[in-house]
Design a protein around this motif. Structure first.
Motif, PDB file in Angstrom:
ATOM      1  N   ARG A  12      50.794  78.841  46.420  1.00  0.00           N
ATOM      2  CA  ARG A  12      51.807  78.352  45.486  1.00  0.00           C
ATOM      3  C   ARG A  12      51.777  79.173  44.207  1.00  0.00           C
ATOM      4  N   THR A  13      52.959  79.453  43.686  1.00  0.00           N
ATOM      5  CA  THR A  13      53.054  80.164  42.416  1.00  0.00           C
ATOM      6  C   THR A  13      53.827  79.301  41.435  1.00  0.00           C
ATOM      7  N   THR A  14      53.742  79.657  40.182  1.00  0.00           N
ATOM      8  CA  THR A  14      54.468  78.932  39.148  1.00  0.00           C
ATOM      9  C   THR A  14      55.835  79.572  38.962  1.00  0.00           C
ATOM     10  N   PRO A  15      56.782  78.838  38.386  1.00  0.00           N
ATOM     11  CA  PRO A  15      58.091  79.444  38.112  1.00  0.00           C
ATOM     12  C   PRO A  15      57.982  80.683  37.230  1.00  0.00           C
ATOM     13  N   ALA A  16      57.077  80.667  36.259  1.00  0.00           N
ATOM     14  CA  ALA A  16      56.906  81.835  35.390  1.00  0.00           C
ATOM     15  C   ALA A  16      56.407  83.032  36.197  1.00  0.00           C
ATOM     16  N   GLN A  17      55.468  82.801  37.114  1.00  0.00           N
ATOM     17  CA  GLN A  17      54.963  83.895  37.943  1.00  0.00           C
ATOM     18  C   GLN A  17      56.046  84.386  38.891  1.00  0.00           C
ATOM     19  N   ASP A  18      56.846  83.475  39.429  1.00  0.00           N
ATOM     20  CA  ASP A  18      57.955  83.873  40.291  1.00  0.00           C
ATOM     21  C   ASP A  18      58.933  84.760  39.529  1.00  0.00           C
ATOM     22  N   SER A  19      59.234  84.394  38.282  1.00  0.00           N
ATOM     23  CA  SER A  19      60.142  85.190  37.456  1.00  0.00           C
ATOM     24  C   SER A  19      59.559  86.569  37.190  1.00  0.00           C
ATOM     25  N   ARG A  20      58.286  86.610  36.869  1.00  0.00           N
ATOM     26  CA  ARG A  20      57.614  87.879  36.589  1.00  0.00           C
ATOM     27  C   ARG A  20      57.640  88.783  37.823  1.00  0.00           C
ATOM     28  N   ASP A  21      57.359  88.206  38.984  1.00  0.00           N
ATOM     29  CA  ASP A  21      57.376  88.976  40.229  1.00  0.00           C
ATOM     30  C   ASP A  21      58.774  89.509  40.528  1.00  0.00           C
ATOM     31  N   LEU A  22      59.780  88.688  40.305  1.00  0.00           N
ATOM     32  CA  LEU A  22      61.157  89.103  40.553  1.00  0.00           C
ATOM     33  C   LEU A  22      61.556  90.253  39.630  1.00  0.00           C
ATOM     34  N   VAL A  23      61.257  90.123  38.349  1.00  0.00           N
ATOM     35  CA  VAL A  23      61.609  91.175  37.393  1.00  0.00           C
ATOM     36  C   VAL A  23      60.869  92.456  37.716  1.00  0.00           C
ATOM     37  N   GLU A  24      59.606  92.353  38.096  1.00  0.00           N
ATOM     38  CA  GLU A  24      58.832  93.550  38.416  1.00  0.00           C
ATOM     39  C   GLU A  24      59.383  94.262  39.650  1.00  0.00           C
ATOM     40  N   SER A  25      59.965  93.512  40.564  1.00  0.00           N
ATOM     41  CA  SER A  25      60.487  94.118  41.791  1.00  0.00           C
ATOM     42  C   SER A  25      61.816  94.845  41.569  1.00  0.00           C
ATOM     43  N   VAL A  26      62.444  94.646  40.427  1.00  0.00           N
ATOM     44  CA  VAL A  26      63.724  95.305  40.136  1.00  0.00           C
ATOM     45  C   VAL A  26      63.583  96.269  38.964  1.00  0.00           C
ATOM     46  N   ARG A  27      62.593  97.122  39.043  1.00  0.00           N
ATOM     47  CA  ARG A  27      62.287  98.064  37.965  1.00  0.00           C
ATOM     48  C   ARG A  27      63.454  98.986  37.646  1.00  0.00           C
ATOM     49  N   ASN A  28      64.182  99.412  38.640  1.00  0.00           N
ATOM     50  CA  ASN A  28      65.209 100.433  38.447  1.00  0.00           C
ATOM     51  C   ASN A  28      66.616  99.865  38.581  1.00  0.00           C
ATOM     52  N   LEU A  29      66.930  98.912  37.740  1.00  0.00           N
ATOM     53  CA  LEU A  29      68.277  98.348  37.724  1.00  0.00           C
ATOM     54  C   LEU A  29      69.262  99.364  37.165  1.00  0.00           C
ATOM     55  N   ARG A  30      70.499  99.293  37.612  1.00  0.00           N
ATOM     56  CA  ARG A  30      71.534 100.157  37.032  1.00  0.00           C
ATOM     57  C   ARG A  30      71.875  99.612  35.658  1.00  0.00           C
TER      58      ARG A  30
END
Length: 89
Positions: A9-27
């Protein structure tokens, strides 16, 4: 397969951090359009905080929109689990 153990289980904050980290190269033009149309200061500040924490290339853009939105100098929330989220202006 979904992980069902409590250790997964992860926290919502950790989920957000993981999501943002996975989209490093946004247009950048698309991200700028999204930030320009975001009306909730908390969302823009979270984007800024995470992009600076993760040293993402679009951190200056998130900072610009966080500064434009203004608002109170600080917003703090504490989850039921005691996790603290502190978003500075």
């Amino acid at each position: 397969m979904a992980c069902r153990s409590s250790s997964c289980r992860t926290t919502p904050a950790q989920d957000s951090r993981d999501l943002v980290e996975s989209v490093r190269n946004l247009r950048l033009p698309i991200l700028e359009n999204l930030l320009a149309h975001t009306t909730r200061i908390k969302v823009v500040r979270l984007a800024r905080a995470l992009s600076e924490e993760l040293d993402l290339p679009w951190a200056p853009l998130a900072k610009t929109y966080s500064d434009i939105r203004g608002g109170a100098p600080r917003w703090v929330a504490v989850s039921k689990g005691g996790e603290r989220l502190d978003l500075k202006a």
